[in-house]
Every structure is written in structure tokens, then in C-alpha cells.
Design a protein around this motif. Structure first.
Motif, PDB file in Angstrom:
ATOM      1  N   ALA A  40       0.860  -1.179   0.000  1.00 63.75           N
ATOM      2  CA  ALA A  40       0.000   0.000   0.000  1.00 63.75           C
ATOM      3  C   ALA A  40       0.896   1.228   0.000  1.00 63.75           C
ATOM      4  O   ALA A  40       1.883   1.290   0.750  1.00 63.75           O
ATOM      5  N   VAL A  59      -6.494  -1.246   5.182  1.00 67.86           N
ATOM      6  CA  VAL A  59      -5.735  -2.240   4.428  1.00 67.86           C
ATOM      7  C   VAL A  59      -5.284  -3.364   5.356  1.00 67.86           C
ATOM      8  O   VAL A  59      -5.359  -4.556   5.008  1.00 67.86           O
ATOM      9  N   VAL A 107      -2.352  -1.172  -2.951  1.00 69.10           N
ATOM     10  CA  VAL A 107      -3.400  -0.180  -2.776  1.00 69.10           C
ATOM     11  C   VAL A 107      -2.749   1.196  -2.854  1.00 69.10           C
ATOM     12  O   VAL A 107      -1.803   1.487  -2.134  1.00 69.10           O
ATOM     13  N   GLU A 129      -2.507  -2.319  -9.513  1.00 69.91           N
ATOM     14  CA  GLU A 129      -2.654  -1.140  -8.658  1.00 69.91           C
ATOM     15  C   GLU A 129      -4.131  -0.797  -8.546  1.00 69.91           C
ATOM     16  O   GLU A 129      -4.811  -0.663  -9.562  1.00 69.91           O
ATOM     17  N   VAL A 130      -4.634  -0.655  -7.329  1.00 70.96           N
ATOM     18  CA  VAL A 130      -6.023  -0.239  -7.125  1.00 70.96           C
ATOM     19  C   VAL A 130      -6.032   0.948  -6.165  1.00 70.96           C
ATOM     20  O   VAL A 130      -5.620   0.830  -5.012  1.00 70.96           O
ATOM     21  N   SER A 131      -6.487   2.082  -6.654  1.00 69.82           N
ATOM     22  CA  SER A 131      -6.517   3.295  -5.838  1.00 69.82           C
ATOM     23  C   SER A 131      -7.848   3.418  -5.103  1.00 69.82           C
ATOM     24  O   SER A 131      -8.907   3.169  -5.673  1.00 69.82           O
ATOM     25  N   PRO A 132      -7.811   3.849  -3.831  1.00 71.75           N
ATOM     26  CA  PRO A 132      -9.046   4.075  -3.091  1.00 71.75           C
ATOM     27  C   PRO A 132      -9.577   5.492  -3.215  1.00 71.75           C
ATOM     28  O   PRO A 132     -10.659   5.781  -2.710  1.00 71.75           O
ATOM     29  N   ARG A 153      -9.678   1.344  -9.642  1.00 77.89           N
ATOM     30  CA  ARG A 153      -9.984   2.176  -8.469  1.00 77.89           C
ATOM     31  C   ARG A 153     -11.346   1.804  -7.922  1.00 77.89           C
ATOM     32  O   ARG A 153     -12.223   1.333  -8.656  1.00 77.89           O
ATOM     33  N   THR A 154     -11.507   2.028  -6.635  1.00 77.50           N
ATOM     34  CA  THR A 154     -12.775   1.744  -5.971  1.00 77.50           C
ATOM     35  C   THR A 154     -13.546   3.026  -5.697  1.00 77.50           C
ATOM     36  O   THR A 154     -14.463   3.045  -4.878  1.00 77.50           O
ATOM     37  N   ALA A 309     -10.220   1.764   0.650  1.00 79.46           N
ATOM     38  CA  ALA A 309      -8.935   1.082   0.718  1.00 79.46           C
ATOM     39  C   ALA A 309      -9.119  -0.375   1.130  1.00 79.46           C
ATOM     40  O   ALA A 309      -8.424  -1.269   0.630  1.00 79.46           O
ATOM     41  N   ALA A 312     -10.304  -2.166  -1.904  1.00 83.04           N
ATOM     42  CA  ALA A 312      -9.251  -2.322  -2.905  1.00 83.04           C
ATOM     43  C   ALA A 312      -8.440  -3.584  -2.669  1.00 83.04           C
ATOM     44  O   ALA A 312      -8.214  -4.377  -3.593  1.00 83.04           O
ATOM     45  N   LEU A 313      -7.991  -3.793  -1.430  1.00 85.37           N
ATOM     46  CA  LEU A 313      -7.191  -4.987  -1.157  1.00 85.37           C
ATOM     47  C   LEU A 313      -8.046  -6.248  -1.208  1.00 85.37           C
ATOM     48  O   LEU A 313      -7.629  -7.275  -1.766  1.00 85.37           O
TER      49      LEU A 313
END
Length: 412
Positions: A40, A59, A107, A129-132, A153-154, A309, A312-313
Motif C-alpha cells: 500500500a 488495508v 493499494v 494497482e487499485v486506488s481508493p 480504483r474503488t 482502501a 481495494a485490497l
């Protein structure tokens, strides 16, 4: 711009691509003994530190819930969380530390500048990669490599938020402005949202101004905003970095209705906010949200984007489990399918159920703490927005715009 143009812009913003899921599992995780490495990258210090610290806690909770459910393919998840200081260069430096640790996904970033810098790096390395919280419209197409999209992204794109702000400016039910000044924080988030607004506004844009929240004086900035006497001001900023220029406005002789970007109506509403509008994310709380808060006895009220977040995880872990492979490409190909569709519903803390359903050959549909988190082909959700206004010192909800509003092109 007229509503036909608004519809065309939305179709571009929301166009669904194809990730092309492979058939069957991509490999077997069963019987392994290694930990699965995630990371993260969040601002843990500085002005955005409080947001990043809550994101860090979320996270950690997501990783704990995955491990309590048996881990990915029976392998525990380990998360390395590093401080970006809300700086793009620092984020890239810290990302390289995650690569050295062998992460398959992470994250972050929180701010759009960091995510824009990270997305091509992660795509090149085939790390998910996932952005919150990064909402810049440019990120809808970021992070593509080898037929996959490695940035998701979420939180929804500002392509939708810009349409809601424009509606508040243009609509006869609200300001019904003939002219508008755009005032935006000087970063990629502000620039991206201003660009989409220019495309979708019916009102004439008579000023397009950037501001530095750390400035000692905002007199010249406000003079630029009001030089052509706009009927309204459309203001884009970040929570915690808006009050300096707004306080300066309150001490000036300028007078016009303002439309604020999401997240700027907090519990503390100065008296001069009276009559201000906001394009706010719908704050309806899901059962999953309350379940997550119950698990976090040390947090009374999660800060903005922190529950995103967690999602995302957890989404990345679900994708790896369903794919049968703990790798960035496997997550990139599977994360959209586990976020929505007709699979069996799973939610916060349900990783054991994810494993059981996967073993039985069943699909899953993750319903998150931040909402349904149904990702489009660009790996971003469509969310509901509220047009709000401060009336008699309180925030009044005026109109709820559901995802279907954006799918239909924002027709009014």
C-alpha cells in the motif's frame, strides 16, 4: 455545451472495454507455503496524513480478514505499507521498494498525481494497482499493457463528478448560470476535473484559474476568478486544502454562488457557506460498511475514502483466489468479474466463503464497504451522487443521481 455533447463526453468517460478472461484457472495455488505479498502506498504524514492513516488501518484489516478466511490458496497475505507524503516522486521511489519485495498488487496512490505517476510503472511490471481515492479522469485509460489494465480504483472517476457540478451550475432548478468561473487546485486532479467541466457545461466559461493552497495570499487568484463577473464559481479542491481560499473569499466583496467538488461539506460549515452547492458522493451506508466499522473499534468514524482502501485490497485478493494464481496479470484479468455480475454475493470479511465458492467452481460478486463496487471495463465503479446545498446552516439534499443517469449520458 449542449446536452448532446454532455452525452458524448459521458460515453467516452464510461466506455466499457474488454479484458478477455482466460478460460479456467491460470494456475494452482493449492498446497503452497509462501506468503502472498501486497503493498500500500499512502500519505501517512503531512496534511493528508489523517486520511492515509485510516486507509492504512483499513488495508491491515482487509489483510487480516483474508488470512482469517484461510488466505489466498491457503497462503497468508502480507502487506507492506509505505508513506508517499502525497508526493508523486516519493510514491515512485517507495513503489520500487514494493517491487523488491515481490508484491503482486498494491493499494494506492491516494492523490491522483501519485497514481498517474505509478500507473505506467505498475503496468510495465505487470503489478496490479487499485486506488481508493484517485479520481482524475485521465486514470480511466491509465495503466494498460499487453491487453490488460493494471490500474483500477474503488472510487468513481471525476468524469461523473464534473457532470454533477455542471448540472448544479446549468440547471434552472439550481443556479441556472449563463457564465461560470472554474477555480481548481493546481494539480492533475484539479486540471482533469476542469477539463471535463469545460466540455460539458452549457454556461460560458469566463475564467479557468488554478490555485496553490499554500499561498500566503489569495487576492490575485480571486481577482482572476471574478474579473469577468461570473454568475457562479465551480470550485475543485481536496478536503483540508480548501479553507484558505474560501476564507479569503468570505473577507472579500465578491459575491456569487459556488459549487464545490465532493468531500468539502464537513461537519464544520462556516456561515459564508450559506447557499453553496456541492456535487457529493451519496453517503448511504451499506450493511458491509457497518460490519467493517464494527471490526475497527479504534476508529469512531472512518475518514473519506478509507473504506475504499479495504475494498481495494479485498477485491484483489478475491480476484487472485478466483483466478487460481497469485499474480498481477491474474488479478488484472479477473478483478472486474469478481466485482459484479451474477455471481454469489460476498462481502466484508467473507473470504472463507470466497474460497469455498471458488473450490465449488462458483463465481463471486463482491459487495463492498464503500458500495457495490461494480467495476466497468476501465476498472472503476459508477456511483450515485447527490446535489446538495447549505440552507439555514445545514446541508440539504436536493437530487440523487443514480448510476443509470451517467449510463444514459447525463440526459436532463
Amino acid at each position: 455545451m449542449h446536452s448532446d455533447s454532455r452525452r458524448n463526453v459521458l460515453k467516452k468517460c464510461l466506455a466499457v472495454g474488454s479484458l478477455g478472461l482466460t478460460s479456467g484457472c491460470l494456475g494452482s495455488l493449492r498446497g503452497g507455503s509462501d506468503t502472498v505479498q501486497f503493498g500500500a502506498l499512502l500519505p501517512l504524514s503531512g496534511a493528508l496524513g489523517p486520511l492515509g492513516q485510516h486507509g492504512k488501518r483499513m488495508v491491515e484489516q482487509a489483510a487480516s480478514d483474508v488470512n482469517a478466511g484461510g488466505g489466498i490458496g491457503g497462503n497468508d497475505v502480507e502487506v507492506t505499507i509505505l508513506d508517499t507524503e502525497a508526493n508523486a516522486e516519493t510514491a515512485v521511489e517507495q513503489y520500487r521498494s514494493l517491487v523488491d519485495r515481490g508484491v503482486i498488487g498494491f493499494v494506492g496512490g491516494l492523490v491522483s498525481d501519485a497514481s498517474l505517476a505509478l500507473a505506467p510503472e505498475a503496468a510495465s511490471d505487470e503489478i496490479m494497482e487499485v486506488s481508493p481515492a484517485s479520481t482524475a479522469p485521465q486514470l480511466s485509460t491509465a495503466g494498460r499493457a499487453n491487453g490488460r489494465k493494471y490500474f483500477g480504483r474503488t472510487v468513481p472517476s471525476d468524469g461523473t463528478q464534473a457532470v454533477v457540478m455542471a448540472k448544479a451550475v446549468d440547471d434552472p432548478l439550481y443556479i441556472d448560470a449563463d457564465s461560470v468561473a472554474l477555480l481548481s487546485i493546481d494539480n492533475s486532479f484539479g486540471a482533469g476535473l476542469a477539463e471535463v467541466q469545460r466540455d460539458v457545461l452549457d454556461a460560458e466559461v469566463v475564467a479557468d484559474v488554478r490555485y496553490d493552497p499554500s499561498s500566503e495570499s489569495f487576492d490575485d487568484t480571486l481577482a482572476d476568478v471574478f474579473q469577468n463577473d461570473p454568475d457562479a464559481v465551480s470550485f475543485t479542491s481536496v478536503s483540508g486544502q480548501e479553507r484558505g481560499i474560501l476564507d479569503a473569499y468570505s473577507q472579500s466583496e465578491y459575491d456569487a454562488p459556488w459549487v464545490l467538488s465532493a468531500g468539502l461539506f464537513g461537519s464544520d460549515l462556516p456561515s459564508y457557506y450559506e447557499g453553496f452547492y456541492s456535487a457529493s458522493l451519496s453517503s448511504a451506508r451499506t450493511q458491509a460498511y457497518f460490519e467493517l466499522v464494527r471490526r475497527l473499534s479504534d476508529i469512531d468514524e472512518p475518514r473519506a475514502y478509507s473504506v475504499n482502501a479495504y475494498d481495494a485490497l479485498f477485491l484483489m485478493a478475491c480476484a487472485a483466489e478466483q483466478a487460481g494464481e497469485a499474480s498481477g496479470p491474474a488479478i488484472a484479468e479477473t478483478v472486474q468479474s469478481v466485482s459484479g455480475g451474477s455471481g454469489h454475493t460476498v462481502s466484508v470479511g467473507d473470504f472463507g466463503r470466497v474460497r469455498s465458492l471458488t473450490d465449488a467452481g462458483r463465481a463471486v460478486n463482491y459487495q463492498g464497504a464503500s458500495g457495490s463496487v461494480d467495476l466497468t471495463g476501465d476498472l472503476e465503479p459508477l456511483s450515485s451522487y447527490l446535489i446538495e446545498r447549505v440552507t439555514d446552516g445545514s446541508v440539504e439534499s436536493l437530487e440523487l443521481l443514480q448510476p443509470q443517469f451517467f449510463k444514459s449520458g447525463g440526459a436532463r
